[in-house]
Design an enzyme around this catalytic site. Sequence first.
Site, short mmCIF file in Angstrom:
data_model
loop_
_atom_site.label_atom_id
_atom_site.label_comp_id
_atom_site.label_asym_id
_atom_site.label_seq_id
_atom_site.Cartn_x
_atom_site.Cartn_y
_atom_site.Cartn_z
N HIS A 187 0.83 -1.21 0.00
CA HIS A 187 0.00 0.00 0.00
C HIS A 187 0.87 1.26 0.00
O HIS A 187 0.50 2.28 -0.57
CB HIS A 187 -0.93 -0.02 1.21
CG HIS A 187 -1.98 -1.06 1.12
ND1 HIS A 187 -3.16 -0.89 0.45
CD2 HIS A 187 -2.02 -2.33 1.60
CE1 HIS A 187 -3.89 -1.98 0.52
NE2 HIS A 187 -3.22 -2.87 1.22
N ARG A 292 -5.79 -3.04 -16.33
CA ARG A 292 -5.54 -4.42 -15.90
C ARG A 292 -6.60 -4.82 -14.86
O ARG A 292 -6.44 -4.51 -13.68
CB ARG A 292 -4.14 -4.55 -15.33
CG ARG A 292 -3.03 -4.12 -16.29
CD ARG A 292 -1.67 -4.21 -15.63
NE ARG A 292 -0.59 -3.78 -16.49
CZ ARG A 292 -0.11 -2.54 -16.55
NH1 ARG A 292 -0.63 -1.60 -15.76
NH2 ARG A 292 0.88 -2.23 -17.36
N ARG A 328 -8.82 -4.91 -20.07
CA ARG A 328 -8.39 -6.27 -20.36
C ARG A 328 -9.04 -7.24 -19.38
O ARG A 328 -9.03 -7.00 -18.17
CB ARG A 328 -6.86 -6.37 -20.25
CG ARG A 328 -6.31 -7.77 -20.55
CD ARG A 328 -4.80 -7.81 -20.48
NE ARG A 328 -4.31 -7.69 -19.11
CZ ARG A 328 -3.02 -7.55 -18.77
NH1 ARG A 328 -2.11 -7.48 -19.73
NH2 ARG A 328 -2.66 -7.46 -17.52
N GLU A 426 0.37 -11.25 -28.19
CA GLU A 426 1.55 -11.40 -27.32
C GLU A 426 2.16 -12.79 -27.43
O GLU A 426 3.05 -13.14 -26.65
CB GLU A 426 1.17 -11.10 -25.87
CG GLU A 426 -0.05 -11.83 -25.37
CD GLU A 426 -0.56 -11.32 -24.04
OE1 GLU A 426 0.23 -10.76 -23.26
OE2 GLU A 426 -1.77 -11.48 -23.78
N ASN A 449 5.96 -7.12 -23.92
CA ASN A 449 6.74 -7.79 -22.87
C ASN A 449 6.69 -9.31 -23.04
O ASN A 449 7.71 -9.98 -23.08
CB ASN A 449 6.21 -7.41 -21.49
CG ASN A 449 6.19 -5.91 -21.26
OD1 ASN A 449 6.61 -5.14 -22.10
ND2 ASN A 449 5.69 -5.50 -20.11
N ASP A 450 5.47 -9.85 -23.11
CA ASP A 450 5.33 -11.29 -23.28
C ASP A 450 5.76 -11.73 -24.68
O ASP A 450 6.35 -12.79 -24.86
CB ASP A 450 3.89 -11.74 -23.01
CG ASP A 450 3.67 -12.06 -21.54
OD1 ASP A 450 4.66 -12.34 -20.84
OD2 ASP A 450 2.51 -12.05 -21.09
N ARG A 460 11.36 -13.50 -18.61
CA ARG A 460 11.67 -12.12 -18.24
C ARG A 460 11.70 -11.90 -16.74
O ARG A 460 12.07 -10.82 -16.28
CB ARG A 460 10.69 -11.14 -18.91
CG ARG A 460 9.23 -11.32 -18.58
CD ARG A 460 8.39 -10.46 -19.52
NE ARG A 460 6.96 -10.62 -19.32
CZ ARG A 460 6.19 -9.78 -18.67
NH1 ARG A 460 6.72 -8.71 -18.10
NH2 ARG A 460 4.90 -9.99 -18.57
N CYS A 497 0.61 -1.85 -26.11
CA CYS A 497 0.43 -1.52 -24.69
C CYS A 497 1.58 -2.05 -23.84
O CYS A 497 1.58 -1.91 -22.62
CB CYS A 497 -0.90 -2.03 -24.16
SG CYS A 497 -1.07 -3.83 -24.18
#
Length: 539
Positions: A187, A292, A328, A426, A449-450, A460, A497
Amino acid sequence: MEITGKSVFGGIAIGKLAIFAKAYHQVNREKIEDPQAEIRRFEEAKEEAKTQLGLLYEKALKEVGEVNAAIFEVHQMMLEDLDYVEAITNMIESQMVSAEYAVATTGDNFSAVFAEMDDDYMKARAADVKDISRRVVTILQGGSSFELAAGEPVILLADDLAPSETVQLDKSMVLSFVTRHGSANSHTAILARTMNIPALIGVDFPEDAAGKTGIVDGYKEKIIIDPSISVLEEYRRKQEEEEEKKRLLLELKGKEDVTLDGKSIHLYANIGSVADVAAVLANDAEGIGLFRSEFLYLESKSYPTEEEQFAAYRQVAEMMAGKKVIIRTMDIGADKQVDYFGLEREENPAMGYRAIRICLDRQEIFRTQLRALYRASCYGTISIMFPMIISVDEVKQIKSIIEEVKAGLDEESVPYRDVEIGIMIETPAAVMISRELAELVDFFSVGTNDLTQYTLALDRQNPKLDSFYDSHHPAILKMLQMIVDNGHAGGCWVGICGELGADLTLTETLLRMGFDELSVSPSMILRVRQKIRETDLSA
């Protein structure tokens, strides 16, 4: 003195160091004469704690959004946990001890049990039990929940900060957070990102640091305590340069995302929770290119209900006031494990049972999310995007389920709007069949990224492979061009993205490839806009 840590948000802060001081005092074991009177004291303190937590929830709701405020509802429920309450009352009765001692001891015992568990979610409950126990003890002692003694904005040092503590802090008095414990998803870290201030975790600062001058360098992941005059002056210059860059970038707010030769591009933001919408608006993004939704599942003790999801999606749609919001569907699995999903351990989770595979296998979860999304579509411009697609059949099955969900809403006379449907590209499989996929959807969004890790056969998450990880690899760039060409040929618009979208060294390349949209972290919006507006594709 320089001490390194782990940065959870970049930037430079200079100011006095203050150690966060809890307001409750040491609890000693004291014998009592009337256990029933002590139990009544405990019950009254428990009710007062619940009242305080209710007020904190309302405060957090306004400042950090519904999802981040939900922790205080969890704390209220934990205060009523039968095992917790019975352990306290039994200790008072059987050992004839004060309510303060029984609460403090029970809190320590429960916290220790949670901390030893293998499950990360249950481990996180250790801090929650300590937090609620401190609150009850403080009330029993007649004190306030905590105190921060500082007459000027400070760099705040703490072992860790509980959610209730971060919410109650006077934000105008905090320049930076530095904690010994915590995680990048704590948090404290979330609050630092929301407040746009540097923060470090894992810093073993000395107890005598309070009152000294400090410098937090979130970029180089270190804190400098009691710096020399020359170092202080150097960092003040860096801070001035940083502020000047921010001022110059702010001049770009309201400007179009257009190259010198007139090519327009949509510049959207990636976010991970409702609270991040504030940063999207502050940085003048045209919309949200990746929301997300799995944060709803990660921050819940059980499957989030349709109403809970609907409320979150509606809030984001309303806050964005008609600007595009691409949500998503949940990407649970791989590095995003949730205990109540009951996922089995996998040797290679990144390529395992995750994302759309779970949704198509456990359709009730999927349908609940889709219903919430379609219901929220009436409150803004929502688009839905599906991750980890590898086949045409998957997309056809998704569309069939969508039609069934819409038919169900029609039967119940629940209003909704038709929304754009897109998929994330991806996997190499999706790249190779992107022409066929484009016939079925409205847009592509490339998760670089993927895509990079799957194409280069590199995990990664493995730091040993950092030197091999090359997002500029010719194979990746050729794939990106193929995706754009096939998407456009099939009638799709195409965006990125993944992290590559914010790589300023590739902005011109991506524009030349023909990408229609780039979605980046909110803090990168103005930097990417600046790069776009400086680019001349006719040259």
